[in-house]
Enzyme design. Sequence first.
Site, mmCIF file in Angstrom:
data_model
loop_
_atom_site.group_PDB
_atom_site.id
_atom_site.type_symbol
_atom_site.label_atom_id
_atom_site.label_comp_id
_atom_site.label_asym_id
_atom_site.label_seq_id
_atom_site.Cartn_x
_atom_site.Cartn_y
_atom_site.Cartn_z
ATOM 1 C CG HIS A 40 -39.828 16.282 0.674
ATOM 2 N ND1 HIS A 40 -39.106 16.775 0.815
ATOM 3 C CD2 HIS A 40 -39.358 14.531 1.368
ATOM 4 C CE1 HIS A 40 -38.250 15.946 0.919
ATOM 5 N NE2 HIS A 40 -38.164 14.534 1.227
ATOM 6 C CG ASN A 41 -38.648 16.987 4.439
ATOM 7 O OD1 ASN A 41 -38.438 15.447 4.827
ATOM 8 N ND2 ASN A 41 -37.113 18.115 3.340
ATOM 9 C CD GLU A 83 -41.031 12.789 4.432
ATOM 10 O OE1 GLU A 83 -40.157 11.909 4.232
ATOM 11 O OE2 GLU A 83 -41.146 13.947 3.845
ATOM 12 C CG ASP A 114 -37.701 12.925 8.049
ATOM 13 O OD1 ASP A 114 -38.577 11.923 7.321
ATOM 14 O OD2 ASP A 114 -36.834 13.511 7.785
ATOM 15 C CG HIS A 170 -33.821 17.658 7.721
ATOM 16 N ND1 HIS A 170 -32.979 17.093 6.979
ATOM 17 C CD2 HIS A 170 -34.839 16.518 6.518
ATOM 18 C CE1 HIS A 170 -32.580 16.188 6.122
ATOM 19 N NE2 HIS A 170 -34.403 16.221 5.669
ATOM 20 C CD GLU A 198 -37.406 9.643 5.391
ATOM 21 O OE1 GLU A 198 -35.914 9.914 6.134
ATOM 22 O OE2 GLU A 198 -37.586 10.104 5.046
#
Length: 750
Positions: A304-305, A334, A336, A349, A383
């Site tokens: 995650h992240n 992941e 973003d 983020h 994302e």
Amino acid sequence: MDPEGSRIQDDPYIQVMMAGSTLRKVKSRSWKKNRYFRLLEDGLTIWYKSRWAGRGHSTFSVTDLEAVREGHQSEVLLSIAEEFPAELCFTLVFHGRQGNLDLVAESPDEAQAWIQGVRKLIHKTQTMDEKERLDQWVLDWFHKADKNKDGKMNFKEVKKLLKMMNVEMNEDHALHLFTMADKSESGSLEIEQFVFFYKMLTQRDEVWKVFQDYSEDGEKLMLEELESFLSVEQHEGEQSTQHAQELIECYEPSETAKKQGAMSLDGFQMYLCSQEGSIFKPEHQDLYQDMSQPLSHYFISSSHNTYLLEDQLRGQSSLEAYIQALKRGCRCVEVDCWDGYDEDPVVYHGHTLTSKILFKDVISTLKEYAFRASEFPVILSIENHCSVEQQKVMAQYLRQILGDMLQTTLLDGQVPQQLPSPQELKGKILLKAKKIGGLEEYLDETCTDEVSDEEEMANCDAEMASTEDSPEKKSKAKSKMSRELSDLVVYCKSVHFGGFEHARSHAKCYEISSFSESKAKKLAKEAGTDFVQYNTRQLSRTYPSGLRTDSSNYNPQDMWSMGCQIVALNFQTAGLEMDLNDGLFRQNGCCGYVIKPDFMRDGNTQFSPDKPEEREGYKPLRLSIQVISGQQLPKVNQKEGSIVDPLVRVEIHGVPQDQAKDETSHINNNGFNPVWNETLDFTIHTPELALVRFVVEDYDKASRNDFIGQYTLPFTCIQPGYRHIHLLSKDGTAIPPSSLFVNISISELT
């Protein structure tokens, strides 16, 4: 040093390192400082200091290093590429979460000497056998304790050494051992005498007792005696004759004993401390599972992240974070994505102070590292917060950089009824993102470039529409989708979860939904069996709550018990949760895929984690662990006089009924060779899903116990019998020769 050691010291590169070099240590574009580096005489320690600093210096061991990267292979060195050419630059990469060291040499020759020299030393440490490793370990202690560097150790130095080694010993006993080793009666020990002293010090009564039980003459184990030990204690059954011969051949140091087909106490101890004597079944270390089932039938190691090295409010976004996760076998990363300057998308983020990195650099890093640890597919979870224009740029980068690695077509041109297998997708990267329409319209080019808000909302990723997420994410959910990016999504189309009933009648196998940890737990409570059934057909991704701004993790076991495959964790955060993740994926060649138990792959399964006894084939087991002793536990507190008071806790993580823990009492002032001889018993209802975690702590009655080491593995990978557990640090890296000695028995409940 051993002969190999003396040969390696003749190497011209190693000689340059031992003579020492001034290298520029670089932390950023503005922080570049000269430091004097040299390799110490032990051939294992690299020492460095500022030429002008007073007494301050630092050291690290070659065993801490994983690799050397040549040229501009880090963000920091790339940022100063115009100032320092690639042939002067290199990066030392450490195991675990320790930051890398970026260095610039004064000449290309000097850079090469350090690059090639360190690579040789890393290779040497990785290829040592157990005996060489032990010799090296003893030698290291000798050099550490020989304070005045005269190649001898007096009794005062030996007393200091015992403290360093984490053992509080009665002075009379220490003097007795010292006198026995000091055969020349000179009042000091030379290296050979020190080896004898060390051997007496490390003589293990608990191993000797086991040896005595099977040895008729108390001196050696004859072939049939060793066979008997393997079959009775180690539960090896039929193949024990051949195995006994192989063990003597491999671990017995005495040629005389070998000729007799026998094993001495030394050889027996070497075998018990080896990989074969470890708690982990050797046949489960390699790739042993069926890899030809649909992706939805596997647990998949997921991050995650992934771009973060620290927390998600102020942490640094870094390509290094992707490299570290991929090297640990992570198979779902992941990204973003946000609009960047000059139409160049960035990754960070959103709406926080975390630094930004370029999307194209992330994709280049992915291309280089995706398949180093495992050849099975990597899922790239996007994302997407970008405008349609910058989504087109993303699509271009994905196609240009990844080329054939990116799976952009259906494997056989047919719309699938079930997902393809890891085997069929070897070496492929799958894009997980929203998609305009479905695969059914895949060849129908009549779709327009953009979708209406209503359609888009229906296609919305659960993360985007989750009630827990921030308002900007919800508004983002109404943004437009680029056709170019949409076309790259094949087997992982992100959709909003519409309930199990809707999924049963309408969902396609290539649709994937994401659930926050709280949503997943709520569904598990309300409809456990439905969730398990749903996960036989489709992929689910779970992720930590948005409230975890410190990048802490949830317990992945709760999600695995539901059959969720993509249980995303913050790989950058050490602790219990990452230990469990490492433990589950330690099997099957560390390839990042572990097949789910058969009762979680059957679409009509009635399994519910809350009622394990109701499933077909329910067979609970008893796990009995005799915690016998510990060996050379690391010091927690580096203060001169402090010594640990260790205790061992065993934790079971599995379905709710299996969650349990129990611990031994603590032992005062002995981290060197504590003996507990205490037995801990557990009942395990769903062995196929259970993980067992061994934790060693330094007892403190006034405050929280300090962590010393741990080891986690799946219950199904445990070898019964007398076993060593080789402890790992908080980061999950080895801390040899720290271990626990246990006797394990597994039986059916009667």
